[in-house]
Design a protein around this motif. Structure first.
Motif, PDB file in Angstrom:
ATOM      1  N   ARG A 256      23.787  76.670  61.238  1.00 16.54           N
ATOM      2  CA  ARG A 256      23.886  75.403  60.506  1.00 16.54           C
ATOM      3  C   ARG A 256      23.945  75.637  59.002  1.00 16.54           C
ATOM      4  O   ARG A 256      24.615  74.904  58.277  1.00 16.54           O
ATOM      5  CB  ARG A 256      22.705  74.493  60.868  1.00 16.54           C
ATOM      6  CG  ARG A 256      22.759  73.986  62.292  1.00 16.54           C
ATOM      7  CD  ARG A 256      21.950  72.716  62.450  1.00 16.54           C
ATOM      8  NE  ARG A 256      20.532  72.921  62.267  1.00 16.54           N
ATOM      9  CZ  ARG A 256      19.694  73.340  63.223  1.00 16.54           C
ATOM     10  NH1 ARG A 256      20.153  73.623  64.418  1.00 16.54           N
ATOM     11  NH2 ARG A 256      18.411  73.481  62.978  1.00 16.54           N
ATOM     12  N   LEU A 257      23.248  76.659  58.519  1.00 16.85           N
ATOM     13  CA  LEU A 257      23.341  76.991  57.097  1.00 16.85           C
ATOM     14  C   LEU A 257      24.777  77.373  56.739  1.00 16.85           C
ATOM     15  O   LEU A 257      25.281  76.993  55.672  1.00 16.85           O
ATOM     16  CB  LEU A 257      22.381  78.135  56.757  1.00 16.85           C
ATOM     17  CG  LEU A 257      20.899  77.780  56.664  1.00 16.85           C
ATOM     18  CD1 LEU A 257      20.067  79.042  56.465  1.00 16.85           C
ATOM     19  CD2 LEU A 257      20.630  76.797  55.537  1.00 16.85           C
ATOM     20  N   ASP A 258      25.413  78.111  57.621  1.00 16.04           N
ATOM     21  CA  ASP A 258      26.796  78.523  57.381  1.00 16.04           C
ATOM     22  C   ASP A 258      27.748  77.333  57.419  1.00 16.04           C
ATOM     23  O   ASP A 258      28.512  77.098  56.478  1.00 16.04           O
ATOM     24  CB  ASP A 258      27.224  79.544  58.436  1.00 16.04           C
ATOM     25  CG  ASP A 258      27.014  80.971  57.970  1.00 16.04           C
ATOM     26  OD1 ASP A 258      26.836  81.171  56.760  1.00 16.04           O
ATOM     27  OD2 ASP A 258      27.026  81.879  58.805  1.00 16.04           O
ATOM     28  N   VAL A 259      27.693  76.592  58.510  1.00 15.77           N
ATOM     29  CA  VAL A 259      28.707  75.572  58.771  1.00 15.77           C
ATOM     30  C   VAL A 259      28.416  74.268  58.039  1.00 15.77           C
ATOM     31  O   VAL A 259      29.276  73.718  57.344  1.00 15.77           O
ATOM     32  CB  VAL A 259      28.822  75.309  60.291  1.00 15.77           C
ATOM     33  CG1 VAL A 259      29.833  74.201  60.570  1.00 15.77           C
ATOM     34  CG2 VAL A 259      29.210  76.592  61.029  1.00 15.77           C
ATOM     35  N   SER A 260      27.203  73.745  58.189  1.00 13.43           N
ATOM     36  CA  SER A 260      26.888  72.427  57.640  1.00 13.43           C
ATOM     37  C   SER A 260      26.447  72.455  56.183  1.00 13.43           C
ATOM     38  O   SER A 260      26.550  71.447  55.493  1.00 13.43           O
ATOM     39  CB  SER A 260      25.786  71.763  58.482  1.00 13.43           C
ATOM     40  OG  SER A 260      26.213  71.583  59.815  1.00 13.43           O
ATOM     41  N   PHE A 261      25.952  73.593  55.722  1.00  9.44           N
ATOM     42  CA  PHE A 261      25.441  73.652  54.354  1.00  9.44           C
ATOM     43  C   PHE A 261      26.265  74.555  53.451  1.00  9.44           C
ATOM     44  O   PHE A 261      25.883  74.821  52.316  1.00  9.44           O
ATOM     45  CB  PHE A 261      23.976  74.110  54.361  1.00  9.44           C
ATOM     46  CG  PHE A 261      23.047  73.095  54.955  1.00  9.44           C
ATOM     47  CD1 PHE A 261      22.503  72.081  54.188  1.00  9.44           C
ATOM     48  CD2 PHE A 261      22.740  73.139  56.298  1.00  9.44           C
ATOM     49  CE1 PHE A 261      21.661  71.144  54.740  1.00  9.44           C
ATOM     50  CE2 PHE A 261      21.890  72.207  56.866  1.00  9.44           C
ATOM     51  CZ  PHE A 261      21.351  71.194  56.088  1.00  9.44           C
ATOM     52  N   GLY A 262      27.389  75.048  53.944  1.00 11.12           N
ATOM     53  CA  GLY A 262      28.372  75.689  53.085  1.00 11.12           C
ATOM     54  C   GLY A 262      28.097  77.107  52.651  1.00 11.12           C
ATOM     55  O   GLY A 262      28.728  77.582  51.699  1.00 11.12           O
ATOM     56  N   PHE A 263      27.189  77.843  53.322  1.00 16.18           N
ATOM     57  CA  PHE A 263      26.928  79.215  52.885  1.00 16.18           C
ATOM     58  C   PHE A 263      27.974  80.201  53.398  1.00 16.18           C
ATOM     59  O   PHE A 263      27.954  81.361  53.026  1.00 16.18           O
ATOM     60  CB  PHE A 263      25.524  79.648  53.324  1.00 16.18           C
ATOM     61  CG  PHE A 263      24.444  79.039  52.481  1.00 16.18           C
ATOM     62  CD1 PHE A 263      24.060  79.621  51.290  1.00 16.18           C
ATOM     63  CD2 PHE A 263      23.826  77.858  52.860  1.00 16.18           C
ATOM     64  CE1 PHE A 263      23.083  79.059  50.502  1.00 16.18           C
ATOM     65  CE2 PHE A 263      22.857  77.276  52.088  1.00 16.18           C
ATOM     66  CZ  PHE A 263      22.474  77.873  50.894  1.00 16.18           C
ATOM     67  N   GLU A 264      28.875  79.728  54.241  1.00 21.36           N
ATOM     68  CA  GLU A 264      29.966  80.574  54.695  1.00 21.36           C
ATOM     69  C   GLU A 264      31.013  80.716  53.595  1.00 21.36           C
ATOM     70  O   GLU A 264      31.654  81.756  53.460  1.00 21.36           O
ATOM     71  CB  GLU A 264      30.591  79.968  55.955  1.00 21.36           C
ATOM     72  CG  GLU A 264      31.356  80.955  56.795  1.00 21.36           C
ATOM     73  CD  GLU A 264      31.659  80.386  58.164  1.00 21.36           C
ATOM     74  OE1 GLU A 264      31.672  81.162  59.122  1.00 21.36           O
ATOM     75  OE2 GLU A 264      31.884  79.163  58.281  1.00 21.36           O
TER      76      GLU A 264
END
Length: 446
Positions: free
Chosen positions: A387-395
């Motif tokens: 979720r950090l990657d996908v929903s919060f933009g850390f990717e």
């Protein structure tokens, strides 16, 4: 062609827009940011207030909620979306002119760096509030780290510039496995940036502790500090923790020993294969015994007549003895053993002390179904990382420098927790883990 003359009470565009804004309102309503706002306003004092701190702060939160990868992307949305500007608190009479220019956001974020303690305080208050709403929060936890690339480039120069990151360094993770045909595979991942270390509740998949380090930081050394941080800040949660799951990156004798001896938390940590000689070892090498164990904690007895090796039945953990109980397979499974008459352990139980090897022998036996079940719960922290990657933009992001990364991670986790608190209070617990899904606006009116 017939003309459409039907008149609808509302349009779906209106419903979707209102529903989308509800997500931001939910965060603004349940985020305990008053102390931060007062501290930042006090810092500004009598300075110019062309762009008030509170609307700018709210718009930064909107950028997180609506997954804007950059300030420019957020500003474009604010310029064309009057309703969003209104929710953030910008002056409606100024229209799109109320949207701050890029340099205002740059200075605002630089000012925000001074208030990391207040952001950490918001996170801690939200965790405590979540514990009140979810009394069983923290019974089972998992720990894992997540690599995050820096948007800056590596440099050896002492002088800072806008493109290079002097705080980040190189991290490396190796993954191993076995294919169906029996051949081994290995995948090595390297990145330049940072690590986010997370302590997560496995039932609700909510973070209760975190730390941001350089990418090269060892996972092993950050398990105990995360647990000690929960003890210091969230005593009620700490007292309820029964088990902590982690992958083999956290495997060490110190972690397994101290987790249980000092914190009374049962470690469920995957073990690294370190034995050069893969043969099972005697429980007591000084005696001519016929009970052995392997590197993953399975205990076997060897028939003194045929030499056949059979797994012993796990009988539970005896806390007062700090030992695991194993039962003779003849007694446990009703098997026949031709060497029973010669075996001094026939039809008996054997106590295996944890002190034989604290890495291998833990209060939850590695050979038990309970260990396998509890270890599977570790996937909860992987879903939080996702979720950090996908929903919060850390990717995909534009963050350079450890201070910026720490602030950005703290804000993302605060938004995650505030959303969960709001969903629970609205009796929408099934949506507590979602940043994207919106409850139907017209549910109450239906």
């Amino acid at each position: 062609m017939a003309k459409l003359i039907t008149r609808y009470l509302f349009s779906w565009k209106d419903v979707e827009a209102r529903s989308d804004l509800e997500r931001l309102k939910l965060v603004l309503e349940h985020l305990p940011d008053e102390a931060l706002m007062e501290a930042m306003e006090k810092r500004r004092k009598w300075g110019r207030d062309d762009y008030p701190i509170r609307p700018v702060w709210n718009s930064v939160l909107a950028g997180i909620v609506y997954q804007h990868p950059s300030i420019d992307s957020l500003r474009r949305e604010l310029s064309r979306n009057g309703e969003l500007r209104g929710v953030c608190g910008f002056d409606p009479h100024r229209g799109s002119g109320a949207v701050p220019p890029p340099w205002v956001y740059t200075r605002f974020l630089e000012l925000l760096f001074r208030f990391k303690a207040e952001i950490d305080g918001m996170f801690d208050r939200l965790v405590d509030e979540l514990k009140v709403l979810l009394p069983d929060l923290g019974f089972s936890v998992a720990v894992d780290s997540k690599g995050v690339n820096s948007a800056g480039k590596p440099t050896k120069k002492a002088q800072r510039d806008g493109r290079r990151d002097r705080d980040a360094d190189w991290g490396k993770k190796a993954y191993h496995g076995k294919r169906e045909d029996g051949t081994l595979w290995e995948k090595v991942v390297t990145w330049f940036g940072y690590k986010i270390h997370l302590l997560v509740d496995t039932k609700y998949e909510m973070p209760i502790g975190y730390e941001v380090t350089r990418a090269s930081a060892s996972d092993t050394k950050h398990l105990l500090p995360l647990v000690e941080g929960v003890k210091k800040k969230h005593l009620e949660i700490y007292k309820d923790i029964d088990k902590a799951a982690a992958d083999k990156g956290y495997d060490s004798e110190e972690n397994c020993r101290r987790l249980y001896d000092e914190h009374e938390i049962k470690p469920v940590i995957d073990i690294r294969r370190m034995w050069r000689d893969k043969e099972a070892k005697l429980l007591d090498p000084g005696c001519a015994d016929n009970i052995v164990y392997d590197e993953v904690g399975a205990v076997y007895c060897i028939c003194p007549k045929t030499g056949e090796q059979r797994p012993m039945s796990y009988g539970g953990f005896e806390k007062d003895r700090m030992a695991l109980k194993y039962v003779c397979p003849v007694k446990a499974y009703g098997l026949r053993c031709s060497g029973s008459d010669e075996c001094e352990h026939a039809m008996k139980s054997e106590r295996v002390s944890l002190e034989i090897d604290r890495r291998i022998f833990t209060p939850v036996s590695r050979s038990s179904y309970a260990w396998e079940r509890d270890y599977k719960k570790r996937t909860a922290v992987e879903r939080v990382n996702s979720r950090l990657d996908v929903s919060f933009g850390f990717e995909k992001h534009f963050i350079r420098g450890q201070r910026k990364m720490e602030i950005r991670v703290g804000l993302a986790l605060c938004v995650m927790l505030a959303m969960a608190v709001g969903r629970i209070k609205e009796k929408r617990q099934e949506l507590m883990r979602s940043l994207v899904k919106s409850p139907a606006v017209l549910d109450k009116a239906a």
